[in-house]
Design a protein around this motif. Structure first.
Motif, PDB file in Angstrom:
ATOM      1  N   LEU A 158       0.832  -1.204   0.000  1.00 28.73           N
ATOM      2  CA  LEU A 158       0.000   0.000   0.000  1.00 28.73           C
ATOM      3  C   LEU A 158       0.865   1.251   0.000  1.00 28.73           C
ATOM      4  O   LEU A 158       0.611   2.211  -0.746  1.00 28.73           O
ATOM      5  N   ARG A 159       1.901   1.259   0.809  1.00 31.74           N
ATOM      6  CA  ARG A 159       2.798   2.406   0.887  1.00 31.74           C
ATOM      7  C   ARG A 159       3.599   2.589  -0.403  1.00 31.74           C
ATOM      8  O   ARG A 159       4.079   3.692  -0.686  1.00 31.74           O
ATOM      9  N   ALA A 160       3.739   1.485  -1.166  1.00 28.87           N
ATOM     10  CA  ALA A 160       4.444   1.570  -2.441  1.00 28.87           C
ATOM     11  C   ALA A 160       3.526   2.033  -3.571  1.00 28.87           C
ATOM     12  O   ALA A 160       3.958   2.110  -4.724  1.00 28.87           O
ATOM     13  N   GLY A 161       2.270   2.326  -3.243  1.00 28.95           N
ATOM     14  CA  GLY A 161       1.348   2.837  -4.239  1.00 28.95           C
ATOM     15  C   GLY A 161       0.481   1.788  -4.902  1.00 28.95           C
ATOM     16  O   GLY A 161      -0.228   2.093  -5.872  1.00 28.95           O
ATOM     17  N   LYS A 162       0.505   0.566  -4.410  1.00 37.96           N
ATOM     18  CA  LYS A 162      -0.306  -0.499  -4.981  1.00 37.96           C
ATOM     19  C   LYS A 162      -1.756  -0.405  -4.483  1.00 37.96           C
ATOM     20  O   LYS A 162      -2.024   0.029  -3.368  1.00 37.96           O
ATOM     21  N   ARG A 163      -2.670  -0.838  -5.327  1.00 43.40           N
ATOM     22  CA  ARG A 163      -4.046  -1.054  -4.892  1.00 43.40           C
ATOM     23  C   ARG A 163      -4.069  -2.410  -4.212  1.00 43.40           C
ATOM     24  O   ARG A 163      -3.723  -3.434  -4.818  1.00 43.40           O
TER      25      ARG A 163
END
Length: 423
Positions: free
Chosen positions: A186-191
């Motif tokens: 999530l913090r890496a920008g993933k959904r």
């Protein structure tokens, strides 16, 4: 060809094997430790890159050595944990032989001991200690077919967000591994979708003490059996980013979509159980009960620990909980990866002995097998709740070493009495 002989053979050079070696040495028991890879290999190559210990450095260690140049309250990165065990092996002069795989163990016929077939030849041993730990064979439930489309890996094969293809990710399992991996993605920008099953959710810290300390003073590490109905309940706790309490509602507020237990798959659609709210409530109850016990302990002992009323605040349920998703089309959700944080199974196929129940689990009493001369170390709940933790396995090893030393004394008496009768 000559066969090597040893009194006690320890299979596995991780935390369990090294703890066993230390105590066998203290008891004067000649032994050899075989490790098929490197010392503490699973810490290096079967964990994700950012993993740290789930307990602070003062707690997750052996009594005989502290982590060098580390704050006692810090959570130690995995590579430093592996280095710690290498250094520990040197400190105790553990007779570890790396790069040797044990392929088979059979009881000798008509004489004591076992014949152990290894990748470097046969070994005869009076005793065999199985110190291979509980994390042997990754479990991926047969829910989603391999050809369904998304990349499917077990949490033990996950390393970092960069190894996954573009697109959303479903993480199945909300224990420590699952929730930490989902948070990182999530913090890496993933959904991210997170499938949440039954779990315990302790506070990372409360009233300025880590939950490891609370479990200790409250006697919970020494519980001998799991509570009724909790045998398969995971623990959601994290040492990541300095340590924090796992809060599923907060993760949802940050953009993560929570779903219930993953049940089935058909024609590209996953079905989830309607148990999400129930699972969160159960985790909350576990969390609150520990706070209650901690408060009672503080009052009973007159400890000067500050109150923490904010710890009892539970945020409102997010929409994904009040209106849960029961079915999800992988294609419509854009899910291109599934990470199964669904635990491990044991694999004792190389042990050709009668020491297992119908489910393949060892039959033992505190690690002493029903098969004389065979011992198990590092099992969950081997003697207590803390048995599969670093410090817990050290104490279980001390007990087993004492058992082995005691049996050696009986055999020594037998031999001396036999020689005496032959004079």
């Amino acid at each position: 060809m000559s066969v090597e002989e040893v009194d006690t053979l320890v299979v596995g050079g991780g935390q369990a094997g090294l703890a066993m070696s230390e105590h066998l040495s203290k008891c004067g028991v000649p032994h050899l430790v075989l490790e098929r890879h490197r010392i503490a290999e699973r810490w290096r190559s079967e964990r994700w890159d950012s993993l740290v210990t789930n307990g602070p450095a003062w707690h997750d260690r052996f009594p005989g050595m502290e982590f060098p140049d580390t704050d006692p309250d810090a959570f130690v990165p995995k590579e430093e944990v592996a280095d710690y065990f290498v250094a520990y092996a040197e400190q105790i002069a553990a007779p570890v032989r790396c790069g040797v795989e044990v392929k088979e163990v059979r009881r000798n016929i008509g004489r004591p001991g076992f014949r152990v077939e290894t990748s470097e030849g046969a070994i005869e041993a009076n005793n065999v200690v199985v110190a291979t730990g509980p994390f042997q064979r990754p479990i991926i439930p047969a829910v989603v077919p391999e050809d369904a489309g998304p990349l499917q890996i077990h949490s033990s094969a996950y390393r970092n967000p960069g190894q996954l293809p573009e697109g959303a990710v479903l993480v199945v399992g909300a224990g420590s591994s699952g929730v930490q991996i989902a948070d990182e993605l999530l913090r890496a920008g993933k959904r991210v979708y997170l499938s949440v099953g039954p779990h315990d959710r302790p506070p990372r810290a409360y009233r300025q003490r880590d939950f490891c300390w609370w479990l200790g003073v409250l006697g919970k590490w020494d519980a001998q059996t799991p509570g009724p109905g909790t045998e398969h309940v995971t623990i959601s706790v994290s040492g990541a980013r300095g340590g924090h309490t796992v809060d599923f509602r907060r993760l949802a507020a940050q953009g993560m979509t929570l779903v219930g237990l993953t049940e089935s798959y058909k024609d590209g659609v996953l079905t989830f159980a309607s148990d999400l709210a129930e699972n969160l409530a159960r985790g909350d109850a576990n969390y609150m009960s520990l706070l209650d016990e901690a408060d009672a302990y503080v009052a009973r002992n007159g400890l000067d620990l500050p109150e923490e009323p904010d710890a009892r605040k539970i945020e409102a349920d997010p929409p994904c909980v009040t209106d849960p998703i029961r079915e999800l089309s992988l294609a419509e959700a854009g899910i291109t990866s599934i990470i199964w944080a669904t635990g491990f199974a044991v694999d004792y196929s190389w042990l050709k002995i009668d020491a297992f129940d119908e489910k393949g689990k060892p039959r033992h009493q505190r690690g002493v097998s029903v098969e004389p001369g065979i011992y198990f170390l590092g099992l969950p709940w081997q003697s207590r709740r803390g048995s599969s933790f670093i410090w817990g396995v050290w104490h279980d090893a001390r007990y087993l070493a004492d058992q082995i030393a005691t049996q050696r004394k009986y055999l020594e008496y037998h031999e001396s009495a036999r020689h005496k009768s032959q004079r």
